[in-house]
Design a protein around this motif. Structure first.
Motif, mmCIF file in Angstrom:
data_model
loop_
_atom_site.group_PDB
_atom_site.id
_atom_site.type_symbol
_atom_site.label_atom_id
_atom_site.label_comp_id
_atom_site.label_asym_id
_atom_site.label_seq_id
_atom_site.Cartn_x
_atom_site.Cartn_y
_atom_site.Cartn_z
ATOM 1 N N PHE A 177 92.244 42.288 68.542
ATOM 2 C CA PHE A 177 92.009 42.856 69.872
ATOM 3 C C PHE A 177 90.553 42.714 70.301
ATOM 4 O O PHE A 177 90.260 42.460 71.470
ATOM 5 C CB PHE A 177 92.423 44.335 69.906
ATOM 6 N N VAL A 178 89.616 42.838 69.351
ATOM 7 C CA VAL A 178 88.198 42.716 69.699
ATOM 8 C C VAL A 178 87.903 41.328 70.274
ATOM 9 O O VAL A 178 87.059 41.190 71.170
ATOM 10 C CB VAL A 178 87.309 43.006 68.472
ATOM 11 N N LYS A 179 88.605 40.311 69.776
ATOM 12 C CA LYS A 179 88.420 38.965 70.327
ATOM 13 C C LYS A 179 88.882 38.899 71.784
ATOM 14 O O LYS A 179 88.284 38.206 72.599
ATOM 15 C CB LYS A 179 89.198 37.952 69.487
ATOM 16 N N LEU A 180 89.933 39.647 72.089
ATOM 17 C CA LEU A 180 90.420 39.698 73.472
ATOM 18 C C LEU A 180 89.415 40.408 74.372
ATOM 19 O O LEU A 180 89.227 40.032 75.532
ATOM 20 C CB LEU A 180 91.775 40.407 73.533
ATOM 21 N N VAL A 181 88.792 41.445 73.833
ATOM 22 C CA VAL A 181 87.745 42.145 74.589
ATOM 23 C C VAL A 181 86.632 41.166 74.931
ATOM 24 O O VAL A 181 86.173 41.089 76.077
ATOM 25 C CB VAL A 181 87.193 43.342 73.785
ATOM 26 N N GLU A 182 86.201 40.411 73.929
ATOM 27 C CA GLU A 182 85.099 39.481 74.127
ATOM 28 C C GLU A 182 85.484 38.379 75.132
ATOM 29 O O GLU A 182 84.678 37.988 75.987
ATOM 30 C CB GLU A 182 84.719 38.852 72.786
ATOM 31 N N LYS A 183 86.717 37.904 75.065
ATOM 32 C CA LYS A 183 87.133 36.777 75.899
ATOM 33 C C LYS A 183 87.474 37.192 77.336
ATOM 34 O O LYS A 183 87.111 36.489 78.292
ATOM 35 C CB LYS A 183 88.336 36.090 75.259
ATOM 36 N N TYR A 184 88.176 38.328 77.475
ATOM 37 C CA TYR A 184 88.746 38.651 78.786
ATOM 38 C C TYR A 184 88.097 39.839 79.511
ATOM 39 O O TYR A 184 88.111 39.877 80.744
ATOM 40 C CB TYR A 184 90.240 38.969 78.647
ATOM 41 N N SER A 185 87.582 40.796 78.768
ATOM 42 C CA SER A 185 87.173 42.044 79.427
ATOM 43 C C SER A 185 86.002 41.838 80.373
ATOM 44 O O SER A 185 85.024 41.143 80.052
ATOM 45 C CB SER A 185 86.796 43.110 78.394
#
Length: 317
Positions: A177-185
């Motif tokens: 999930f942290v990778k999604l934060v970095e990519k999309y948030s």
């Protein structure tokens, strides 16, 4: 001239404590322009302040100086009004009579309240605690990570498409999930917190966000897409601490205080309702005349705004 040093001495002097019933109310505290402010004058002013706040109010030389100076100004203005015969004007006399009535009615309610014999609230408090444990339970802190898709940067359709993709990937691989934060948030604070929000279920956050956080039960669980004024969110539960019910002894004083306050409110409301509900004789014609009594020549009354209506209702209470 009033000196702060003298005011400080007044504060520190035990002979002028507000609770000292033996103080001389005629003692002059300050004078100016032919008028005087006495301890009795100050007592009358301080009696408007809630009793629990009086000591704190008085424990400030600057505040006391301001109060005394203001009272001296008001006394001089009042003396000028009397000298100019304003106290003889019928409209002024009506205002004085109204102020007297309001003061006496407040005094009567205070007398009524002081005459009440309150019940023992201890047993009621324990019964309330046992019957409403959920009310006194301290909710455990909820920690989440979230991705924010800004609806300021994307139209609604595009933002939803991105959020849906985040939700799909998050549910497939919650540990990433942290990778999604970095990519999309698009939350500007993600550089500092990596999307992590503490106490996410509290009132510190948008209600929809907090509600979504509260619905998450198992660490790693992913929320549906959540809409707030900031955009679209996808949440992952990191940690949910257990709710804790404090022992009765820790909350009993608070419960008793609540019961006491509500009991006194009910007694006073009952007393005033008894008076309010007595038979009333009204002059219907005089009452109806009030609707146009205060119109100026040529004035047309327009419907009030909700804010004006609320203000008018507050005046009439």
């Amino acid at each position: 001239m009033i000196r702060r040093l003298a005011i400080a001495a007044l504060v520190l002097s035990t002979s002028t404590a507000w609770a000292d019933e033996a103080k001389d109310v005629k003692t002059v505290v300050a004078s100016q322009g032919g008028v005087e402010v006495t301890l009795g004058d100050i007592d009358a002013f301080v009696e408007r302040i809630p009793e629990n706040n009086r000591a704190g109010y008085a424990n400030s030389p600057k505040r006391l100086e301001t109060m005394i100076r203001n009272m001296l100004v008001q006394k001089q203005l009042a003396a000028q009004a009397v000298k100019n015969g304003l106290d003889k004007k019928p409209e002024i006399q009506r205002q004085v009579a109204l102020a007297t009535m309001e003061t006496l009615s407040r005094a009567r309610l205070t007398e009524f309240r002081d005459s009440l014999k309150e019940p023992d609230f201890a047993m009621q408090a324990e019964e309330r605690y046992l019957a409403n444990k959920d009310v006194y339970t301290v909710k455990g802190e909820i920690t989440v990570e979230h991705v924010l898709i800004s609806t300021d940067k994307h139209d609604q359709k595009k933002a939803y498409e991105i959020a849906a993709e985040v939700e799909r990937q998050a549910k497939a691989k919650p540990d990433d999930f942290v990778k999604l934060v970095e990519k999309y948030s698009e939350d500007e604070s993600k550089a500092q917190n990596q999307g992590r929000i503490f106490d996410a279920g509290s009132e510190n956050y948008a209600e929809a966000f907090a509600e979504a956080a509260r619905k998450l039960k198992t660490p790693g669980e992913i929320s549906p897409i959540v809409t707030t004024p900031f955009g679209l969110h996808v949440l992952k539960l990191v940690e949910r601490k257990p709710d804790v019910l404090p022992p009765y002894e820790r909350v009993s004083a608070k419960i008793i205080k609540e019961l006491r306050s509500k009991w006194y409110e009910a007694q006073i409301r009952g007393h005033t309702d008894d008076i309010r509900n007595r038979p009333m004789d009204a002059n219907a014609d005089a009452v109806m005349s009030l609707r146009t009594r205060y119109l100026k020549p040529g004035q047309v009354v327009t419907p009030p705004t909700p804010e004006q209506e609320a203000a008018n209702d507050a005046i009439s209470q």
